[in-house]
Write a protein that holds these residues in place. Structure first.
Motif, mmCIF file in Angstrom:
data_model
loop_
_atom_site.group_PDB
_atom_site.id
_atom_site.type_symbol
_atom_site.label_atom_id
_atom_site.label_comp_id
_atom_site.label_asym_id
_atom_site.label_seq_id
_atom_site.Cartn_x
_atom_site.Cartn_y
_atom_site.Cartn_z
ATOM 1 N N ALA A 122 0.803 -1.290 -0.068
ATOM 2 C CA ALA A 122 0.025 -0.012 -0.109
ATOM 3 C C ALA A 122 0.884 1.167 0.120
ATOM 4 N N PHE A 123 2.209 1.340 0.472
ATOM 5 C CA PHE A 123 2.965 2.390 0.492
ATOM 6 C C PHE A 123 4.096 2.283 -0.435
ATOM 7 N N HIS A 124 3.874 1.572 -1.549
ATOM 8 C CA HIS A 124 5.071 1.410 -2.675
ATOM 9 C C HIS A 124 4.976 2.779 -3.403
ATOM 10 N N ASN A 125 4.094 3.437 -3.445
ATOM 11 C CA ASN A 125 4.113 4.629 -4.610
ATOM 12 C C ASN A 125 3.552 5.957 -3.989
ATOM 13 N N PHE A 126 4.411 6.542 -3.307
ATOM 14 C CA PHE A 126 4.310 7.696 -2.338
ATOM 15 C C PHE A 126 3.696 8.794 -3.392
ATOM 16 N N GLU A 127 3.982 8.899 -4.728
ATOM 17 C CA GLU A 127 3.628 10.160 -5.388
ATOM 18 C C GLU A 127 2.164 10.278 -5.631
ATOM 19 N N GLU A 128 1.521 8.776 -5.479
ATOM 20 C CA GLU A 128 -0.005 8.909 -5.606
ATOM 21 C C GLU A 128 -0.675 9.230 -4.352
ATOM 22 N N ILE A 129 -0.013 9.635 -3.365
ATOM 23 C CA ILE A 129 -0.890 10.099 -2.216
ATOM 24 C C ILE A 129 -0.845 11.630 -1.988
ATOM 25 N N SER A 130 -1.980 12.165 -1.949
ATOM 26 C CA SER A 130 -1.986 13.472 -1.830
ATOM 27 C C SER A 130 -1.391 14.320 -0.747
ATOM 28 N N GLU A 131 -1.301 15.562 -0.732
ATOM 29 C CA GLU A 131 -0.610 16.363 0.442
ATOM 30 C C GLU A 131 -1.514 16.253 1.568
ATOM 31 N N GLN A 132 -2.650 16.288 1.470
ATOM 32 C CA GLN A 132 -3.913 16.073 2.855
ATOM 33 C C GLN A 132 -3.335 14.911 3.214
ATOM 34 N N GLU A 133 -3.434 13.609 2.360
ATOM 35 C CA GLU A 133 -3.090 12.260 2.915
ATOM 36 C C GLU A 133 -1.703 12.212 3.663
ATOM 37 N N LYS A 134 -0.833 12.860 3.032
ATOM 38 C CA LYS A 134 0.525 12.890 3.669
ATOM 39 C C LYS A 134 0.703 13.464 4.960
ATOM 40 N N GLU A 135 -0.131 14.583 5.041
ATOM 41 C CA GLU A 135 -0.190 15.414 6.399
ATOM 42 C C GLU A 135 -0.841 14.611 7.530
ATOM 43 N N TYR A 136 -2.157 13.956 6.940
ATOM 44 C CA TYR A 136 -2.846 13.306 7.849
ATOM 45 C C TYR A 136 -1.989 11.958 8.395
ATOM 46 N N LEU A 137 -1.007 11.291 7.452
ATOM 47 C CA LEU A 137 -0.229 10.206 8.028
ATOM 48 C C LEU A 137 0.902 10.702 8.917
ATOM 49 N N GLU A 138 1.614 11.737 8.443
ATOM 50 C CA GLU A 138 2.549 12.291 9.438
ATOM 51 C C GLU A 138 2.005 12.576 10.754
ATOM 52 N N GLU A 139 0.820 13.193 10.977
ATOM 53 C CA GLU A 139 0.246 13.458 12.169
ATOM 54 C C GLU A 139 -0.143 12.151 12.868
ATOM 55 N N GLN A 140 -0.745 11.261 12.320
ATOM 56 C CA GLN A 140 -0.913 9.741 12.869
ATOM 57 C C GLN A 140 0.443 9.280 13.533
ATOM 58 N N LEU A 141 1.405 9.069 12.581
ATOM 59 C CA LEU A 141 2.651 8.847 12.943
ATOM 60 C C LEU A 141 3.391 9.509 14.379
ATOM 61 N N ARG A 142 3.123 10.955 14.522
ATOM 62 C CA ARG A 142 3.788 11.501 15.452
ATOM 63 C C ARG A 142 2.650 11.182 16.649
ATOM 64 N N ILE A 143 1.483 11.063 16.645
ATOM 65 C CA ILE A 143 0.708 10.538 17.738
ATOM 66 C C ILE A 143 1.106 9.014 18.136
ATOM 67 N N PHE A 144 1.170 8.319 17.371
ATOM 68 C CA PHE A 144 1.597 6.661 17.825
ATOM 69 C C PHE A 144 2.979 7.114 18.456
ATOM 70 N N ARG A 145 4.039 7.623 17.755
ATOM 71 C CA ARG A 145 5.335 7.613 18.625
ATOM 72 C C ARG A 145 5.230 8.312 19.998
ATOM 73 N N LYS A 146 4.147 9.197 20.183
ATOM 74 C CA LYS A 146 4.110 9.826 21.217
ATOM 75 C C LYS A 146 3.568 8.961 22.396
ATOM 76 N N ILE A 147 2.496 8.125 22.092
ATOM 77 C CA ILE A 147 1.972 6.916 22.852
ATOM 78 C C ILE A 147 2.892 6.063 22.914
ATOM 79 N N LYS A 148 3.585 5.502 22.087
ATOM 80 C CA LYS A 148 4.717 4.399 22.249
ATOM 81 C C LYS A 148 5.753 4.709 23.251
ATOM 82 N N ASP A 149 6.002 6.084 23.232
ATOM 83 C CA ASP A 149 7.138 6.724 23.983
ATOM 84 C C ASP A 149 6.659 6.835 25.568
ATOM 85 N N ASN A 150 5.469 6.972 25.689
ATOM 86 C CA ASN A 150 4.720 7.097 27.084
ATOM 87 C C ASN A 150 4.493 5.792 27.926
ATOM 88 N N LYS A 151 4.506 4.724 26.943
ATOM 89 C CA LYS A 151 4.249 3.260 27.764
ATOM 90 C C LYS A 151 5.616 2.750 28.367
#
Length: 109
Positions: A80-109
């Motif tokens: 699903a992540f083989h072709n990042f040029e097909e991901i819109s800017e909005q999708e990229k921003e959303y995924l980056e935010e989700q990754l930040r949240i995931f890392r924050k939660i992971k670091d707090n455990k």
């Protein structure tokens, strides 16, 4: 659901304009418009290109199957992540935010 509606749905879900898809396929905007209206169908080579762009089977595109998975998807869970040029800017921003949240939660455990 037939080819025209599946193509329209896939294109919109990817955030692609008709011009974007036309450029990727090497065809005109009006050709994409005709595909989506059902007044024209792609040749086999173009159908394969569309299948590759959206990472779905040709059987799915023509309405023969509801299974979108290509054999590559079945063998590679990260496909699903083989072709990042097909991901819109909005999708990229959303995924980056989700990754930040995931890392924050992971670091707090």
């Amino acid at each position: 659901m037939g080819f025209s509606s599946r193509l329209t749905s896939l294109r919109k879900n990817r955030g692609l304009s008709r011009d974007d898809l036309a450029e990727k396929l090497g065809v005109s905007y009006s050709t994409i418009s005709k595909y989506e209206s059902g007044s024209r169908e792609p040749d086999f080579g173009t159908l394969q290109k569309i299948s590759d762009i959206f990472d779905v089977t040709t059987d799915y595109l023509i309405g023969k199957s509801n299974n979108t998975n290509t054999s590559d998807n079945n063998n590679n869970p990260n496909r699903a992540f083989h072709n990042f040029e097909e991901i819109s800017e909005q999708e990229k921003e959303y995924l980056e935010e989700q990754l930040r949240i995931f890392r924050k939660i992971k670091d707090n455990k």
